[in-house]
Design an enzyme around this catalytic site. Structure first.
Site, short mmCIF file in Angstrom:
data_model
loop_
_atom_site.label_atom_id
_atom_site.label_comp_id
_atom_site.label_asym_id
_atom_site.label_seq_id
_atom_site.Cartn_x
_atom_site.Cartn_y
_atom_site.Cartn_z
N GLU B 44 50.64 39.13 53.47
CA GLU B 44 49.24 39.06 53.90
C GLU B 44 49.11 38.46 55.30
OE1 GLU B 44 46.81 36.50 51.51
OE2 GLU B 44 44.96 37.57 51.96
N LYS B 117 40.09 43.74 50.88
CA LYS B 117 40.22 42.72 49.82
C LYS B 117 38.88 42.49 49.13
CE LYS B 117 42.18 38.01 49.39
NZ LYS B 117 42.91 36.98 50.17
N CYS B 154 46.39 39.51 47.61
CA CYS B 154 46.40 38.09 47.27
C CYS B 154 45.46 37.71 46.12
CB CYS B 154 46.13 37.26 48.53
SG CYS B 154 46.71 35.54 48.37
#
Lengths: 296, 296
Positions: B44, B117, B154
């Site tokens: 990331e 995300k 994540c």
């Protein structure tokens, strides 16, 4: 609600009939009380051999109403030993209508509630769709004197949806009576993968929801009534884990009364450092209620 | 789609600036090609230090459009080394509108797609809600020459909903660029619980959905710009697992180019023995789109 809870899980092999199996459960309940336990979790369909290895309509004779004789038996044990007991019965609801039902007896013997297994498997040797109508009580925790119990059963354990719905409805603890085992024709590597996957997915329910998980599995080999079928080697390995999925206690393949101390207050702390419930993208979750998101 | 896929994961520490970090990525891409890899997964926000340790509006200078310079850089590497590359960028969409965005370059250098995300964390040291608008592209797999990739980022990794939605939309593989680490003030026991929980929950996404998972994490200690803050010891431990959650490859805390061979054909077999998608109780899942199921 107590901050810590001592749980006892009865992992047993089949003793042959309901009388023998219940005698073992009664002995374990006494041991659990002596060990200071407040909760007794039994394995799936603990009264009998795992009869779903074949489809045999005579096996419906094994079913009984809830409440009924086995509920009464468990209620007596609960009262006698001041234990909350989670049992697993073959429920006869009506002629031709049967469920795989977990019952929860509070420590005063009161029937606190029941859960009817929602996800029903059907695989070679596990012909449950023949026997059990899928549950119609939803994913509803059961309130007891020791807390709000998210009781689920066996095949449910593979579904993150079931665990999440119990957590969203306030379950403080997930409990799985289960009966899962190996096909002895599989390689040792495949058997190990299956056992590890089974434990991993349940520990992950603890992680994703920040609550402890207890899972009580059957053990011992049970031959199939059909001699050409391989039978099932139930793999035991009942376990308890905390709200980060950390193992607190684990049985092996032997019969066991597995004792685990659960710190129920830790869930609050874990959910503060990992506030997963805060950030769920519920605006984008409607697809979860679809069978599949077919390409357009 | 190839039946087996060799994947390479670049677990690196921060080299100080985008030039140094991209030089390392370029070297790893060459190594990955030499090792026969077809897929390169980056961690990331690989271009920079993890800048979310503080809230600093100057850090928005680090953002760039997609496509933009870094997409071009990755596209060049993809073409040069015939690799599908999954990168992770700080996307500037408009003034005051930024995303944490994964980009997928196909092996011919074409931008195959992007994922913004969806779940954004906010914890001490991880002030991502300040920087990143939650994604608005949903949980949509990205089609490439090596298969349909379910790219998540994540914090998404803690959400079974995200993994399930990708699988329902046909993802053949889940991939997580991530940046997670320890607070060095925590005890070693707590650090171990966190690392284990992180791996367990992602392996469980593989199990629940019957598809492999790749997770590429940052490593190395990064101090906070605020000297009174403890900094983050990113814990590495990037890994690959198969569709039963079985570990195929795992890095430690060192910088690594982790190589894993993925048998994409195994998912079909695993889903046949464990047909979880068949039995989902979608009739009883609407509660998943609620924030909480408050007692009535």
């Amino acid at each position: 609600m107590p901050k810590t809870l001592r749980a006892a899980l009865v992992q047993q092999d089949n003793k042959g009939d309901v009388t023998a199996n219940q005698a073992h459960i009664a002995a374990m309940a006494a041991q659990a009380q002596a060990a200071g336990a407040q909760l007794l979790l039994l394995q799936e369909l603990h009264n009998e051999r795992y009869f779903c290895q074949t489809e045999d309509s005579d096996c419906f004779d094994l079913a009984e109403p809830v409440p009924g004789p086995s509920t009464e038996f468990l209620a007596g044990l609960a009262r006698q030993h001041a234990l909350v007991i989670v049992g697993s019965l073959f429920e006869r609801r009506a002629a031709g209508l049967y469920h795989n039902t977990a019952v929860v007896l509070d420590s005063d013997g009161r029937l606190a509630g029941r859960y009817r297994k929602m996800h029903i498997p059907d695989d070679p040797g596990f012909y449950e769709k023949f026997y059990f109508t899928p549950g119609d009580l939803g994913f509803t925790p059961i309130q007891t004197s020791i807390g709000r119990l998210g009781v689920l059963v066996c095949w449910d354990q593979w579904y993150p949806e079931a665990a999440r719905l119990m957590a969203l409805a306030g379950a403080e603890l997930l409990l799985y009576p289960t009966a899962i085992g190996w096909d002895r024709q599989d390689t040792p590597e495949e058997q190990q993968r299956q056992l590890s996957a089974w434990q991993t997915v349940q520990r992950a329910h603890a992680v994703a929801n920040g609550i402890p998980v207890l899972s009580c599995n059957r053990t011992g080999f049970e031959p199939s009534p059909n001699p050409s079928d391989p039978g099932i080697a139930f793999w035991g390995h009942s376990f308890a884990c905390g709200p980060q999925g950390e193992l607190l206690a684990e049985a092996h393949t032997e019969e066991s009364l597995l004792i685990a101390d659960i710190d129920l207050a830790r869930s609050e702390q874990v959910r503060r450092i990992w506030p997963f419930l805060r950030d769920r993208r519920i605006d984008d979750y409607p697809g979860l209620t679809r069978r599949y998101l077919d390409p357009e």
